[in-house]
Design an enzyme around this catalytic site. Structure first.
Site, short mmCIF file in Angstrom:
data_model
loop_
_atom_site.label_atom_id
_atom_site.label_comp_id
_atom_site.label_asym_id
_atom_site.label_seq_id
_atom_site.Cartn_x
_atom_site.Cartn_y
_atom_site.Cartn_z
N LYS A 1 -4.87 20.26 18.37
CA LYS A 1 -4.94 21.71 19.63
C LYS A 1 -5.04 21.31 20.65
O LYS A 1 -4.48 19.67 21.23
CB LYS A 1 -6.37 22.13 19.05
CG LYS A 1 -6.87 22.74 17.82
CD LYS A 1 -7.77 23.20 17.27
CE LYS A 1 -8.45 23.41 15.69
NZ LYS A 1 -9.44 24.11 15.88
N TYR B 1 -4.71 31.76 11.69
CA TYR B 1 -5.49 31.92 11.79
C TYR B 1 -5.66 34.21 11.34
O TYR B 1 -7.49 34.57 11.45
CB TYR B 1 -6.46 32.03 12.83
CG TYR B 1 -6.36 31.00 13.09
CD1 TYR B 1 -7.42 30.13 12.55
CD2 TYR B 1 -6.60 29.81 14.38
CE1 TYR B 1 -7.84 28.05 12.52
CE2 TYR B 1 -6.67 28.58 14.87
CZ TYR B 1 -7.44 28.17 13.78
OH TYR B 1 -7.71 26.63 14.13
N ASN C 1 -12.36 22.00 19.49
CA ASN C 1 -12.67 20.99 18.87
C ASN C 1 -11.60 19.86 18.51
O ASN C 1 -11.26 19.52 17.42
CB ASN C 1 -13.56 21.69 17.77
CG ASN C 1 -12.88 22.34 17.15
OD1 ASN C 1 -11.94 23.29 17.33
ND2 ASN C 1 -12.90 23.39 15.73
N HIS D 1 -7.41 21.09 13.96
CA HIS D 1 -7.44 21.93 12.70
C HIS D 1 -7.34 21.08 11.33
O HIS D 1 -5.95 20.16 11.18
CB HIS D 1 -6.42 23.07 13.06
CG HIS D 1 -6.14 23.67 11.10
ND1 HIS D 1 -7.22 24.83 10.87
CD2 HIS D 1 -5.26 23.44 10.70
CE1 HIS D 1 -6.49 24.98 10.35
NE2 HIS D 1 -5.17 24.88 9.26
N GLU E 1 0.32 26.73 4.99
CA GLU E 1 0.10 26.82 7.05
C GLU E 1 1.18 25.43 7.01
O GLU E 1 1.64 26.14 8.27
CB GLU E 1 -1.10 26.28 7.47
CG GLU E 1 -1.96 27.61 7.14
CD GLU E 1 -3.28 26.67 6.97
OE1 GLU E 1 -3.55 24.88 7.03
OE2 GLU E 1 -4.85 27.14 7.12
P1 RTP Z 1 -9.80 25.23 12.16
O1 RTP Z 1 -9.43 25.94 11.31
O2 RTP Z 1 -9.34 24.84 13.34
O3 RTP Z 1 -9.22 23.71 11.31
O4 RTP Z 1 -11.38 24.86 12.09
P2 RTP Z 1 -12.46 24.67 10.34
O5 RTP Z 1 -12.21 25.24 9.82
O6 RTP Z 1 -13.67 23.85 10.71
O7 RTP Z 1 -13.50 26.01 11.15
P3 RTP Z 1 -13.13 28.01 11.33
O8 RTP Z 1 -14.40 28.83 10.44
O9 RTP Z 1 -11.47 28.12 10.08
O10 RTP Z 1 -12.60 28.18 12.94
C1 RTP Z 1 -11.27 28.09 13.61
C2 RTP Z 1 -11.53 27.15 14.73
O11 RTP Z 1 -12.10 28.85 15.10
C3 RTP Z 1 -13.00 27.88 16.36
N1 RTP Z 1 -14.46 28.49 16.49
N2 RTP Z 1 -15.13 29.15 17.30
N3 RTP Z 1 -18.23 30.75 17.10
C4 RTP Z 1 -17.39 30.33 17.65
O12 RTP Z 1 -17.01 30.23 18.48
C5 RTP Z 1 -16.19 29.43 16.62
N4 RTP Z 1 -16.20 29.47 15.56
C6 RTP Z 1 -14.67 28.98 15.38
C7 RTP Z 1 -12.86 27.28 16.46
O13 RTP Z 1 -12.07 26.16 16.94
C8 RTP Z 1 -12.53 26.21 15.11
O14 RTP Z 1 -12.13 25.10 14.87
MG MG Z 2 -10.70 26.80 8.64
#
Ligand code: RTP
Ligand code: MG
Length: 155
Positions: free
Chosen positions: A16, A56, A119, A122, A133
């Site tokens: 990212k 997303y 974070n 991805h 994707e």
């Molecule tokens: P990613 O898709 O980016 O690999 O992350 P992930 O699966 O671990 O988490 P996901 O639920 O898919 O969320 C995508 C990205 O959104 C941001 N996020 N912000 N509560 C919040 O403010 C929040 N929750 C998620 C994070 O950048 C997350 O990686």
């Molecule tokens: Mg995710």
């Protein structure tokens, strides 16, 4: 178990904008190489709002969605396609929990980040999304089929 050992998947991994800005591109590529996965696609890329929203789209209803799109489009990302047995699940383990404060030390987020909204990386959450994707972020000509076992320079 036997079936899962033979299951070759593809995962879309993306450094990212904060990961690129902080100089973690090499470190992150290295962790996937050391694990033993095969790189099929790699590029530095400035993504559009439309592409970030499509990527997303499952999170469209979340309150943080607009901020997430702003974050992903805030600077260049590094797009990667990685292939290997169980790569989707394994990449999620290498990456660690979404909230870097919950991510275990030794994981990418556990070692290198502190904020959920910053974070740094991805990883696809299912083999189906891995395929979706990779097709979304790469053109056909940008993906390479190759065999790491071939070493013609030794002959
Ligand atoms: P990613 O898709 O980016 O690999 O992350 P992930 O699966 O671990 O988490 P996901 O639920 O898919 O969320 C995508 C990205 O959104 C941001 N996020 N912000 N509560 C919040 O403010 C929040 N929750 C998620 C994070 O950048 C997350 O990686
Ligand atoms: Mg995710």
């Amino acid at each position: 178990l036997v079936a899962s050992l033979e299951q070759v998947d593809e995962s879309y991994i993306m450094v990212k904008p904060d990961g690129v800005q902080r100089g973690f591109v090499g470190e992150i590529i290295s962790r996937f190489e050391r694990k033993g996965f095969k790189l099929k696609g790699l590029k530095l890329f400035q993504c559009s709002k439309e592409l970030a929203e499509e990527h997303y789209k499952e999170l469209k209803a979340k309150p943080f969605f607009p901020k997430l799109v702003d974050y992903i489009t805030s600077g260049p990302v590094v797009c990667m396609a990685w292939e290997g047995v169980g790569v989707v699940a394994s990449a999620r383990k290498l990456i660690g929990s979404t909230d870097p404060l919950q991510a275990e030390p030794g994981t990418i987020r556990g070692d290198l980040a502190v904020q959920t909204g910053r974070n740094i990386i991805h990883g696809s959450d299912s083999p189906e999304n891995g395929k979706r994707e990779i097709a979304l972020w790469f053109n056909d000509g940008e993906l390479v089929e190759w065999n790491p076992a071939q070493a013609p320079w030794l002959r």
